[in-house]
Design an enzyme around this catalytic site. Structure first.
Site, PDB file in Angstrom:
ATOM      1  CG  HIS A 135     -13.951  16.556 -18.728  1.00  0.00           C
ATOM      2  ND1 HIS A 135     -14.090  16.611 -17.376  1.00  0.00           N
ATOM      3  CD2 HIS A 135     -13.930  17.837 -19.160  1.00  0.00           C
ATOM      4  CE1 HIS A 135     -14.163  17.878 -16.998  1.00  0.00           C
ATOM      5  NE2 HIS A 135     -14.073  18.646 -18.061  1.00  0.00           N
ATOM      6  CG  ASP A 161     -13.039  13.396 -16.645  1.00  0.00           C
ATOM      7  OD1 ASP A 161     -12.004  14.048 -16.789  1.00  0.00           O
ATOM      8  OD2 ASP A 161     -14.181  13.893 -16.542  1.00  0.00           O
TER       9      ASP A 161
HETATM   10  C1  XUL Z   1     -13.306  23.961 -14.814  1.00  0.00           C
HETATM   11  C2  XUL Z   1     -14.646  23.371 -14.852  1.00  0.00           C
HETATM   12  C3  XUL Z   1     -14.812  22.181 -15.717  1.00  0.00           C
HETATM   13  C4  XUL Z   1     -16.128  22.126 -16.423  1.00  0.00           C
HETATM   14  C5  XUL Z   1     -16.237  20.980 -17.393  1.00  0.00           C
HETATM   15  O1  XUL Z   1     -13.198  25.047 -13.970  1.00  0.00           O
HETATM   16  O2  XUL Z   1     -15.554  23.826 -14.191  1.00  0.00           O
HETATM   17  O3  XUL Z   1     -14.596  21.061 -14.951  1.00  0.00           O
HETATM   18  O4  XUL Z   1     -17.189  22.039 -15.541  1.00  0.00           O
HETATM   19  O5  XUL Z   1     -15.252  21.009 -18.365  1.00  0.00           O
END
Ligand code: XUL
Ligand code: CO
Length: 441
Positions: free
Chosen positions: A101, A104
């Site tokens: 993300h 992150d």
């Molecule tokens: C949350 C989840 C996230 C997604 C990416 O449950 O799985 O980490 O994979 O946003």
């Protein structure tokens, strides 16, 4: 560059009898299974958020993780150390992909412009590390759920300023994903859902979500980002009801809003079980609709009702998952992303490696068992025989659409013997699967 994990050297395949926790028992990257190497089949990916930003916090206690960057205090220094640690880990594990993300990898600044600048610095550093081509970006995404501004959601927020802010964030995340050659871009619902219908206009929120996704597709075309867009279903958490509940719900949403040509689905095992489905069910449904895009490879705990995001170690589940993936013709541009975190009590840096090795071995064994099962065709031939009544006679006419209720009534009235059914043989089929896991792979 300092070594962040000096206690771990490059992990090698040692075979099923090995007792070395820093060796693979089943994952042998260059071993060929059905014309492709294990590495090509499995397309493993490390999830940046759990592995490099997870601190082991739970609702009852603070962080427990011991990480090499903890001695640093400046947020950008921490971010840079994590990048180095990421590439060191990928190299040592022999994992070819990672996912992140935006938030992150780089900290938020005072305002969006500063935040974007931080992200550019880190993305530049990642690009340098990726120069050799051994490591690629499986997907990028935007975190639109952590900051308090997103407390009502992002694209589905009741506040138009938040929609706009989210759009700006995804615009930037798409640019960075393109810059790093990302193979996909993921939308996981974050806080796109509701906690109570007493304050929610669901139709407006769904319309807004669709508008947002159309804008993303348009912008990707504009900048020439040709990665695959993915939606990751989850039924609940953080909201009581997440709009992207499960594969079936997402398929309906994408079709309703004319987005089904632009999106595929990223299926997460623990999200499947939270929705009351098996992982195999979600993969199967996506596969038969040509919508299987990628996989978040983890597992939940059968006794807990939330997203525990554990590393996948259940061979039965990985075998049936790989069975679906092989039947889908492979992962395509997707991968097996370990959206998984070590337990709070597994706090040492070595545990990060043990955990990934465990997941990689479980999927490698699953691949071998599934490949053997599929090549021998035991389940395939059982299923095809089970539906053989549709191959000729009245069944064929039903399939071809040449009969309706009237003809079928005539047919039923003319039946002079009781209908004969055959056993579904579930227990026998379960034995076959066990046999392939234990003996035939
Ligand atoms: C949350 C989840 C996230 C997604 C990416 O449950 O799985 O980490 O994979 O946003
Ligand atoms: Co996920």
């Amino acid at each position: 560059m300092a070594e962040h994990f000096p206690g771990v050297s490059k992990i090698a395949y040692e075979g099923p009898k090995s007792k070395n926790p820093l060796a693979f028992r089943y994952y042998n990257p260059d071993e060929v299974v059905g014309g492709q190497t294990m590495k090509e089949h499995l397309r493993f990916s490390v999830a940046y958020w759990h592995t490099f930003t997870g601190e082991g916090v739970d609702p009852f206690g603070s962080g427990t993780m011991e990480r090499p960057w903890h001695e640093l205090s400046d947020p950008m220094d921490v971010a840079k150390a994590r990048v180095e640690a990421n590439f060191e880990m990928l190299y040592k594990l022999g994992v070819p992909f990672f996912c992140f993300h935006d938030r992150d990898v780089a900290p938020e600044g005072e305002n969006l412009a500063e935040t974007n600048k931080n992200l550019d610095v880190i993305a530049g550093m990642m690009k340098e590390h990726m120069q050799g081509g051994d490591v690629k970006l499986l997907w990028g995404t935007a975190n639109m759920f952590n900051h308090p501004r997103f407390l009502h959601g992002a694209a589905t927020s009741c506040n138009a300023d938040v929609f706009a802010y989210g759009a700006a964030q995804v615009k930037k995340a798409l640019e960075v994903t393109k810059e790093l050659g990302g193979a996909n871009y993921v939308f996981w619902g974050g806080r796109e859902g509701y906690d109570t219908l007493l304050n929610t206009d669901m139709k407006t929120e769904l319309d807004h979500l669709a508008k947002f996704l159309h804008m993303a597709v348009d912008y990707a075309k504009e900048i020439g980002f040709d990665g695959q867009f993915l939606i990751e279903p989850k039924p609940k958490e953080p909201t009581k009801h997440q709009y992207d509940f499960d594969v079936a719900t997402v398929l309906g949403f994408l079709k309703t809003y004319d987005l089904d040509k632009d999106f595929k689905i990223n299926i997460e095992a623990n999200h499947a079980t939270l929705a009351g489905h098996t992982f195999q069910h979600e993969l199967h449904l996506a596969r038969v609709n040509n919508m299987l895009g990628s996989v978040d490879a983890n597992q939940g705990d059968e006794l807990l009702g939330w997203d525990t995001d554990q590393f996948p170690t259940n061979l039965y589940t990985t075998t049936l998952a790989m069975y679906e993936i092989l039947k889908a013709g492979g992962l395509g541009t997707g991968g097996l992303n370990f959206d998984a975190k070590v337990r709070r009590a597994s706090f040492t840096p070595e545990d990060m490696f043990y955990a990934h090795v465990a997941g990689m071995d479980a999927f490698a064994k699953g691949l071998k068992a599934a490949y053997a099962l599929l090549s021998d065709g035991d389940l395939e031939s059982f299923i095809s025989k089970r539906y053989s009544s549709y191959q000729d006679g009245i069944g064929r006419k039903i399939t071809e659409g040449t009969v309706g209720f009237k003809e079928l009534e005539e047919y039923a009235l003319a039946m002079d013997k009781p209908i004969v059914n055959e056993s579904g043989r579930q227990e026998w089929l379960e034995t076959i699967v066990n046999q392939y896991i234990a003996e035939m792979s």
